[in-house]
Design a protein around this motif. Structure first.
Motif, PDB file in Angstrom:
ATOM      1  N   MET A   1       3.651 -25.946   3.965  1.00 31.90           N
ATOM      2  CA  MET A   1       2.561 -25.098   4.344  1.00 31.90           C
ATOM      3  C   MET A   1       2.886 -23.683   3.894  1.00 31.90           C
ATOM      4  SD  MET A   1       1.082 -24.709   8.198  1.00 31.90           S
ATOM      5  CE  MET A   1       0.484 -23.122   8.664  1.00 31.90           C
ATOM      6  N   ARG A   2       1.871 -22.975   3.417  1.00 31.99           N
ATOM      7  CA  ARG A   2       2.061 -21.600   2.969  1.00 31.99           C
ATOM      8  C   ARG A   2       0.791 -20.798   3.157  1.00 31.99           C
ATOM      9  NH1 ARG A   2       3.970 -21.489  -2.891  1.00 31.99           N
ATOM     10  NH2 ARG A   2       5.323 -23.069  -2.093  1.00 31.99           N
ATOM     11  N   ALA A   3       0.966 -19.470   3.244  1.00 31.05           N
ATOM     12  CA  ALA A   3      -0.171 -18.565   3.356  1.00 31.05           C
ATOM     13  C   ALA A   3       0.211 -17.257   2.686  1.00 31.05           C
ATOM     14  CB  ALA A   3      -0.532 -18.334   4.820  1.00 31.05           C
ATOM     15  N   GLY A   4      -0.762 -16.617   2.037  1.00 29.64           N
ATOM     16  CA  GLY A   4      -0.508 -15.355   1.352  1.00 29.64           C
ATOM     17  C   GLY A   4      -1.398 -14.250   1.892  1.00 29.64           C
ATOM     18  N   TYR A   5      -0.910 -13.022   1.778  1.00 31.89           N
ATOM     19  CA  TYR A   5      -1.604 -11.857   2.307  1.00 31.89           C
ATOM     20  C   TYR A   5      -1.427 -10.686   1.345  1.00 31.89           C
ATOM     21  CZ  TYR A   5      -0.877 -14.775   6.373  1.00 31.89           C
ATOM     22  OH  TYR A   5      -0.825 -15.854   7.230  1.00 31.89           O
ATOM     23  N   ALA A   6      -2.508 -10.000   1.041  1.00 35.20           N
ATOM     24  CA  ALA A   6      -2.459  -8.747   0.282  1.00 35.20           C
ATOM     25  C   ALA A   6      -2.506  -7.612   1.286  1.00 35.20           C
ATOM     26  CB  ALA A   6      -3.642  -8.669  -0.679  1.00 35.20           C
ATOM     27  N   LEU A   7      -1.610  -6.652   1.129  1.00 35.66           N
ATOM     28  CA  LEU A   7      -1.481  -5.580   2.111  1.00 35.66           C
ATOM     29  C   LEU A   7      -1.969  -4.264   1.526  1.00 35.66           C
ATOM     30  CD1 LEU A   7       2.118  -6.584   3.166  1.00 35.66           C
ATOM     31  CD2 LEU A   7      -0.034  -7.367   4.132  1.00 35.66           C
ATOM     32  N   ASP A   8      -2.770  -3.550   2.301  1.00 34.87           N
ATOM     33  CA  ASP A   8      -3.337  -2.296   1.815  1.00 34.87           C
ATOM     34  C   ASP A   8      -2.531  -1.071   2.230  1.00 34.87           C
ATOM     35  OD1 ASP A   8      -3.887  -2.002   4.507  1.00 34.87           O
ATOM     36  OD2 ASP A   8      -6.060  -2.042   4.263  1.00 34.87           O
ATOM     37  N   GLY A   9      -1.586  -1.243   3.132  1.00 33.90           N
ATOM     38  CA  GLY A   9      -0.760  -0.121   3.566  1.00 33.90           C
ATOM     39  C   GLY A   9      -1.439   0.805   4.554  1.00 33.90           C
ATOM     40  N   GLY A  10      -2.611   0.427   5.035  1.00 35.11           N
ATOM     41  CA  GLY A  10      -3.338   1.263   5.978  1.00 35.11           C
ATOM     42  C   GLY A  10      -2.705   1.269   7.363  1.00 35.11           C
ATOM     43  N   VAL A  11      -3.279   2.081   8.232  1.00 36.54           N
ATOM     44  CA  VAL A  11      -2.817   2.172   9.614  1.00 36.54           C
ATOM     45  C   VAL A  11      -2.897   0.781  10.245  1.00 36.54           C
ATOM     46  CG1 VAL A  11      -3.289   3.190  11.872  1.00 36.54           C
ATOM     47  CG2 VAL A  11      -3.581   4.555   9.803  1.00 36.54           C
ATOM     48  N   GLY A  12      -1.851   0.371  10.901  1.00 35.30           N
ATOM     49  CA  GLY A  12      -1.837  -0.925  11.564  1.00 35.30           C
ATOM     50  C   GLY A  12      -1.435  -2.078  10.669  1.00 35.30           C
ATOM     51  N   CYS A  13      -1.102  -1.808   9.424  1.00 34.48           N
ATOM     52  CA  CYS A  13      -0.755  -2.862   8.471  1.00 34.48           C
ATOM     53  C   CYS A  13       0.442  -3.690   8.944  1.00 34.48           C
ATOM     54  CB  CYS A  13      -0.472  -2.241   7.110  1.00 34.48           C
ATOM     55  SG  CYS A  13      -0.009  -3.409   5.827  1.00 34.48           S
ATOM     56  N   ILE A  14       1.478  -3.044   9.431  1.00 38.20           N
ATOM     57  CA  ILE A  14       2.684  -3.748   9.878  1.00 38.20           C
ATOM     58  C   ILE A  14       2.352  -4.629  11.081  1.00 38.20           C
ATOM     59  CG2 ILE A  14       5.062  -3.522  10.686  1.00 38.20           C
ATOM     60  CD1 ILE A  14       4.568  -2.596   7.774  1.00 38.20           C
ATOM     61  N   ALA A  15       1.601  -4.112  12.011  1.00 35.92           N
ATOM     62  CA  ALA A  15       1.195  -4.922  13.167  1.00 35.92           C
ATOM     63  C   ALA A  15       0.355  -6.113  12.718  1.00 35.92           C
ATOM     64  CB  ALA A  15       0.417  -4.069  14.165  1.00 35.92           C
ATOM     65  N   ASP A  16      -0.512  -5.900  11.731  1.00 34.80           N
ATOM     66  CA  ASP A  16      -1.341  -6.996  11.225  1.00 34.80           C
ATOM     67  C   ASP A  16      -0.500  -8.107  10.609  1.00 34.80           C
ATOM     68  OD1 ASP A  16      -3.635  -5.666  12.015  1.00 34.80           O
ATOM     69  OD2 ASP A  16      -4.135  -4.960   9.985  1.00 34.80           O
ATOM     70  N   VAL A  17       0.502  -7.757   9.791  1.00 33.79           N
ATOM     71  CA  VAL A  17       1.300  -8.808   9.155  1.00 33.79           C
ATOM     72  C   VAL A  17       2.181  -9.521  10.174  1.00 33.79           C
ATOM     73  CG1 VAL A  17       1.212  -7.909   6.810  1.00 33.79           C
ATOM     74  CG2 VAL A  17       3.104  -7.252   8.285  1.00 33.79           C
ATOM     75  N   ASN A  54       9.621  -1.572   4.101  1.00 29.42           N
ATOM     76  CA  ASN A  54      10.342  -1.067   2.930  1.00 29.42           C
ATOM     77  C   ASN A  54       9.457  -1.080   1.689  1.00 29.42           C
ATOM     78  OD1 ASN A  54      12.628  -0.561   4.400  1.00 29.42           O
ATOM     79  ND2 ASN A  54      13.754  -2.341   3.656  1.00 29.42           N
ATOM     80  N   ALA A  55       8.723  -2.171   1.480  1.00 30.71           N
ATOM     81  CA  ALA A  55       7.861  -2.261   0.301  1.00 30.71           C
ATOM     82  C   ALA A  55       6.790  -1.181   0.331  1.00 30.71           C
ATOM     83  CB  ALA A  55       7.227  -3.652   0.228  1.00 30.71           C
ATOM     84  N   LEU A  56       6.163  -0.998   1.475  1.00 28.70           N
ATOM     85  CA  LEU A  56       5.112   0.020   1.573  1.00 28.70           C
ATOM     86  C   LEU A  56       5.671   1.436   1.424  1.00 28.70           C
ATOM     87  CD1 LEU A  56       2.988  -1.492   4.484  1.00 28.70           C
ATOM     88  CD2 LEU A  56       2.369  -1.398   2.052  1.00 28.70           C
ATOM     89  N   LYS A  57       6.895   1.630   1.872  1.00 29.07           N
ATOM     90  CA  LYS A  57       7.505   2.955   1.814  1.00 29.07           C
ATOM     91  C   LYS A  57       7.947   3.328   0.399  1.00 29.07           C
ATOM     92  CE  LYS A  57      11.166   5.655   4.031  1.00 29.07           C
ATOM     93  NZ  LYS A  57      12.220   5.624   5.045  1.00 29.07           N
ATOM     94  N   TYR A  58       8.487   2.351  -0.343  1.00 33.42           N
ATOM     95  CA  TYR A  58       9.116   2.675  -1.618  1.00 33.42           C
ATOM     96  C   TYR A  58       8.339   2.249  -2.855  1.00 33.42           C
ATOM     97  CZ  TYR A  58      13.121   3.718   1.323  1.00 33.42           C
ATOM     98  OH  TYR A  58      13.936   4.244   2.278  1.00 33.42           O
ATOM     99  N   ALA A  59       7.422   1.318  -2.756  1.00 31.65           N
ATOM    100  CA  ALA A  59       6.705   0.832  -3.942  1.00 31.65           C
ATOM    101  C   ALA A  59       5.442   1.659  -4.167  1.00 31.65           C
ATOM    102  CB  ALA A  59       6.352  -0.638  -3.781  1.00 31.65           C
ATOM    103  N   PRO A  60       5.143   1.981  -5.428  1.00 32.41           N
ATOM    104  CA  PRO A  60       3.976   2.817  -5.706  1.00 32.41           C
ATOM    105  C   PRO A  60       2.644   2.062  -5.716  1.00 32.41           C
ATOM    106  CG  PRO A  60       5.105   2.277  -7.735  1.00 32.41           C
ATOM    107  CD  PRO A  60       5.935   1.710  -6.613  1.00 32.41           C
ATOM    108  N   GLY A  61       2.669   0.753  -5.634  1.00 33.48           N
ATOM    109  CA  GLY A  61       1.412   0.008  -5.767  1.00 33.48           C
ATOM    110  C   GLY A  61       1.214  -1.019  -4.683  1.00 33.48           C
ATOM    111  N   PRO A  62       0.525  -2.083  -5.030  1.00 34.76           N
ATOM    112  CA  PRO A  62       0.187  -3.110  -4.040  1.00 34.76           C
ATOM    113  C   PRO A  62       1.420  -3.861  -3.538  1.00 34.76           C
ATOM    114  CG  PRO A  62      -0.372  -3.858  -6.238  1.00 34.76           C
ATOM    115  CD  PRO A  62       0.057  -2.425  -6.360  1.00 34.76           C
ATOM    116  N   VAL A  63       1.244  -4.474  -2.375  1.00 27.47           N
ATOM    117  CA  VAL A  63       2.294  -5.298  -1.766  1.00 27.47           C
ATOM    118  C   VAL A  63       1.656  -6.619  -1.359  1.00 27.47           C
ATOM    119  CG1 VAL A  63       3.894  -5.512   0.183  1.00 27.47           C
ATOM    120  CG2 VAL A  63       3.589  -3.295  -0.938  1.00 27.47           C
ATOM    121  N   LEU A  64       2.330  -7.706  -1.681  1.00 25.74           N
ATOM    122  CA  LEU A  64       1.881  -9.041  -1.307  1.00 25.74           C
ATOM    123  C   LEU A  64       2.939  -9.696  -0.448  1.00 25.74           C
ATOM    124  CD1 LEU A  64       0.645 -10.258  -4.814  1.00 25.74           C
ATOM    125  CD2 LEU A  64      -0.730  -9.230  -2.992  1.00 25.74           C
TER     126      LEU A  64
END
Length: 139
Positions: A1-17, A54-64
């Motif tokens: 079983m697997r699931a994928g998520y695209a993250l926008d880095g907005g407020v509440g993103c960490i709580a959402d994931v 870490n990904a949202l803090k250091y990467a300049p683009g999208p995070v999956l």
């Protein structure tokens, strides 16, 4: 079983994931009868928080993020666009912050960091059963 998520880095993103991770584990238990102990749930949420932060803090683009589960382990996979491979810093009780990768390494069975054509992919494997000791972590 697997699931994928695209993250926008907005407020509440960490709580959402973190919420997505718990819902994913609950679905694995309900739909497939996989045992998911509280310890595995807690560690999965912790690892998701640390890797995505870490990904949202250091990467300049999208995070999956992708979650995968088998009868034995949960994989938390985070992809970001930054090609720099992170390294855990030596333990330092006086250092404030920057302990994320150090924490992830301490609570997972395996940690894989792979460069991709664009960015990198980090996979952290969390045991679903058995006793865990950071002394038995394989790298």
């Amino acid at each position: 079983m697997r699931a994928g998520y695209a993250l926008d880095g907005g407020v509440g993103c960490i709580a959402d994931v973190r919420h997505h991770a718990v819902a994913f584990l609950d679905q694995a238990r309900a739909d497939h009868g996989l045992p998911v102990p509280a310890r595995a749930r807690d560690l999965t949420q912790l690892v998701v928080s640390e890797l995505v932060t870490n990904a949202l803090k250091y990467a300049p683009g999208p995070v999956l993020m992708e979650l995968r589960i088998t009868a034995h382990a949960v994989d938390v996979v985070v992809w970001d666009s930054d090609p720099v491979v992170p390294a855990a810093r030596p333990a330092d009780p006086d250092r404030l912050g920057q302990h994320g990768l150090e924490i992830v390494k301490a609570v997972t069975l395996d940690l894989f960091i792979e460069r991709e054509p664009v960015g990198k992919r980090i996979t952290a494997r969390i045991a679903l059963s058995g006793t865990f000791s950071s002394d038995t972590v394989r790298r």
